[in-house]
Design a protein around this motif. Structure first.
Motif, short mmCIF file in Angstrom:
data_model
loop_
_atom_site.label_atom_id
_atom_site.label_comp_id
_atom_site.label_asym_id
_atom_site.label_seq_id
_atom_site.Cartn_x
_atom_site.Cartn_y
_atom_site.Cartn_z
N VAL A 252 82.31 65.17 91.45
CA VAL A 252 82.50 64.59 90.12
C VAL A 252 83.77 63.75 90.07
O VAL A 252 83.78 62.63 89.55
CB VAL A 252 82.53 65.69 89.05
N ARG A 253 84.86 64.26 90.63
CA ARG A 253 86.13 63.53 90.62
C ARG A 253 86.01 62.23 91.42
O ARG A 253 86.54 61.19 91.00
CB ARG A 253 87.24 64.42 91.19
N ARG A 254 85.32 62.27 92.53
CA ARG A 254 85.16 61.06 93.33
C ARG A 254 84.38 60.00 92.55
O ARG A 254 84.73 58.81 92.56
CB ARG A 254 84.45 61.39 94.64
N ALA A 255 83.34 60.43 91.88
CA ALA A 255 82.55 59.49 91.08
C ALA A 255 83.38 58.92 89.94
O ALA A 255 83.28 57.72 89.60
CB ALA A 255 81.30 60.19 90.54
N GLN A 256 84.23 59.74 89.33
CA GLN A 256 85.07 59.27 88.23
C GLN A 256 86.08 58.23 88.71
O GLN A 256 86.30 57.21 88.06
CB GLN A 256 85.80 60.46 87.60
N LEU A 257 86.70 58.47 89.86
CA LEU A 257 87.65 57.50 90.40
C LEU A 257 86.96 56.19 90.76
O LEU A 257 87.49 55.10 90.54
CB LEU A 257 88.35 58.09 91.63
N ALA A 258 85.75 56.30 91.30
CA ALA A 258 84.98 55.09 91.63
C ALA A 258 84.70 54.28 90.37
O ALA A 258 84.79 53.04 90.38
CB ALA A 258 83.68 55.48 92.33
N GLU A 259 84.39 54.96 89.28
CA GLU A 259 84.10 54.27 88.03
C GLU A 259 85.34 53.58 87.47
O GLU A 259 85.27 52.45 86.96
CB GLU A 259 83.53 55.25 87.01
N VAL A 260 86.49 54.25 87.55
CA VAL A 260 87.74 53.62 87.09
C VAL A 260 88.04 52.37 87.93
O VAL A 260 88.40 51.32 87.39
CB VAL A 260 88.91 54.62 87.16
N ALA A 261 87.88 52.49 89.24
CA ALA A 261 88.14 51.33 90.11
C ALA A 261 87.19 50.19 89.78
O ALA A 261 87.60 49.01 89.76
CB ALA A 261 87.99 51.75 91.57
N ARG A 281 81.54 69.14 102.10
CA ARG A 281 82.35 68.27 101.25
C ARG A 281 81.43 67.31 100.51
O ARG A 281 80.27 67.10 100.87
CB ARG A 281 83.34 67.48 102.09
N ALA A 282 81.98 66.70 99.48
CA ALA A 282 81.24 65.70 98.73
C ALA A 282 81.12 64.41 99.56
O ALA A 282 81.87 64.21 100.52
CB ALA A 282 81.96 65.42 97.42
N PRO A 283 80.20 63.53 99.20
CA PRO A 283 80.11 62.24 99.89
C PRO A 283 81.42 61.46 99.75
O PRO A 283 82.19 61.67 98.79
CB PRO A 283 78.96 61.52 99.17
N PRO A 284 81.69 60.56 100.67
CA PRO A 284 82.92 59.75 100.57
C PRO A 284 82.95 58.93 99.29
O PRO A 284 81.91 58.65 98.68
CB PRO A 284 82.84 58.85 101.81
N LEU A 285 84.15 58.52 98.90
CA LEU A 285 84.28 57.59 97.78
C LEU A 285 83.49 56.31 98.06
O LEU A 285 82.98 55.67 97.14
CB LEU A 285 85.75 57.27 97.54
N ALA A 286 83.41 55.93 99.34
CA ALA A 286 82.67 54.73 99.70
C ALA A 286 81.19 54.85 99.35
O ALA A 286 80.50 53.85 99.17
CB ALA A 286 82.82 54.45 101.19
N TYR A 287 80.68 56.06 99.24
CA TYR A 287 79.31 56.28 98.81
C TYR A 287 79.15 55.92 97.34
O TYR A 287 78.13 55.34 96.93
CB TYR A 287 78.93 57.74 99.05
#
Length: 461
Positions: A252-261, A281-287
């Motif tokens: 969830v945190r990775r997806a949130q950071l991706a959305e902010v970017a 682990r969760a998928p990479p932010l690059a995902y």
């Protein structure tokens, strides 16, 4: 000649380190001013009844810390302004020190044997292109295709055309930063982050903005606010337990950071050097944001340190910039090392070594759990280290120095400090940098220092 003199009654073994720490404390407290001339090696040795060699080693240690400068023909002088930042680890490992300061994988003689076998294979199978070509496009198409296979084990689908082979993760992150952060721009990152970012920002001319973190890593709201208040060009993150605080960021945190970017149209640089080592682990932010993420991974921390090669995946919008920055800074990755990485990926050796490392680290985490009973620390089962926060009344500098006096090197937490915010003293302790026996002994020293009488932390400093 200075008026202050070290106290011989406070010198403990190893004597050179104890002596250096007395000088360091005197410099820190102002008892030795900037520019003060230190006694000659012979004069101090005679006064303290030590060997000249011991005093010379103490002065060398002070020079290494950036506290003293030696001038041929004139002597040694206090230098309170460090010219370059000091790394968190020991640049060299003295024989009498258990080194838990440097972040490296667990290794046995098997690892050297595997590399020797690979070098013997390379002597017979080295392609002419890897030996004779100056053109990266002549050397690396096959390697890029294999890289794409490896990146799939990291949870990332990548086209071979978007992969650059690098001489390890440091080269990859440097090229990525050069590609998205021109001089004068601002890059956001975790408040406690990669220790090379501060000097890199200075050398490359960009500003570094350390942002608040919590138990799940970089806080999206903090990144959003920073992007609204300043011209942020990129965010550098380490989401999978390679960060100093050993935080494993959730999906969830990775997806949130991706959305902010995406909302602010900034680049993401993702440092994922542990790759497939970290299970579940969760998928990479690059995902989550493939169109704007420059993804960095490598082999040296998950297979064998000597395999210094890695992959930098860049989206189409940054591909040309990455290619050009890599040419001017590295030209290309070392072809012969790339040959070994490609062979190990294709024949399964790389993943075998990853599985071995995972098992070794879990044994070492059990050792840490037993040795640090009664001590609170942060880690993850596949992390190469632990993050140990000290009580607020403990001096980080004194704690690290006392561990060294007892033959154990650990990394000061302040080396990873990015933001100028209130600081809680802490240390990073590597679990893979030595044998299991030395790890147990070193952690035992840390536990005794932490749970013992705080007054003895002042001795020999």
């Amino acid at each position: 000649m200075t008026l202050w003199q070290p106290d011989p009654a406070l010198i403990r073994r190893p004597a050179y380190l104890s002596l250096a720490d007395q000088f360091a404390r005197a410099i820190h407290d102002g008892r030795l001013a900037n520019g003060a001339r230190l006694p000659t090696h012979r004069a101090l040795a005679d006064a303290l009844k030590l060997s000249v060699q011991t005093v010379s080693r103490a002065y060398e240690e002070l020079i290494r810390r950036g506290l003293v400068s030696g001038e041929i023909g004139r002597g040694s002088f206090v230098q309170t302004q460090r010219r370059e930042p000091e790394p968190p680890y020991l640049p060299e490992r003295p024989g009498e020190v258990i080194d838990l300061s440097i972040l490296k994988p667990a290794c046995e003689t098997m690892h050297q044997g595997r590399l020797k076998q690979a070098l013997a294979w390379l002597a017979e199978a080295l392609p002419a292109s890897s030996a004779l070509s100056f053109r990266p496009n002549m050397v690396f198409p096959r390697h890029r295709a294999v890289a794409a296979e490896w990146l799939a084990t990291c949870g990332l689908e990548a086209s071979p055309q978007n992969v650059t082979l690098t001489n390890g993760a440091t080269a990859g992150m440097t090229v990525a930063l050069m590609s998205v952060a021109p001089p004068g721009s601002t890059v956001a990152t975790e408040a406690i982050g990669h220790h090379t970012l501060v000097p890199l920002a200075r050398y490359l001319g960009f500003h570094l903005e350390g942002l608040p973190i919590d138990d799940d890593g970089l806080i999206p709201e903090a990144l959003d606010e920073a992007c609204r208040l300043a011209d942020i060009r990129a965010v550098f993150v380490q989401p999978s337990v390679i960060n100093p605080t050993a935080t494993l960021m959730g999906s969830v945190r990775r997806a949130q950071l991706a959305e902010v970017a995406r909302r602010h149209d900034i680049a993401i640089i993702e440092n994922d050097v542990l790759g497939p080592l970290v299970e579940d682990r969760a998928p990479p932010l690059a995902y989550f944001a493939p169109e704007r993420t420059l993804y960095v991974t490598s082999f040296s921390k998950i297979t064998v340190p000597g395999l210094r090669v890695g992959y930098l995946v860049a989206p189409d919008r940054y591909a040309a910039a990455v290619a050009n920055r890599h040419l001017v800074s590295n030209w290309m990755a070392t072809p012969m090392v790339a040959e070994i990485a490609t062979k190990w990926v294709t024949d399964g050796t790389a993943m075998d070594l990853v599985r071995w490392q995972r098992d070794a680290l879990r044994r070492r985490h059990e050792i840490a759990s037993e040795a640090l009973q009664g001590v609170a620390y942060r880690t993850c089962r596949d992390a190469l280290h632990i993050w140990l926060q000290l009580p607020d009344d403990r001096s980080e500098e004194a704690f690290v120095a006392q561990a060294r006096l007892r033959g154990v090197a650990i990394a000061p937490g302040a080396s990873f400090r990015i933001a100028e915010t209130p600081w809680k003293p802490a240390v990073r302790i590597s679990l893979g940098s030595t044998t299991e026996g030395e790890l147990q002994a070193g952690l035992g020293v840390v536990t005794k220092l932490l749970l013992g009488d705080p007054e003895h932390l002042l001795l020999a400093i």
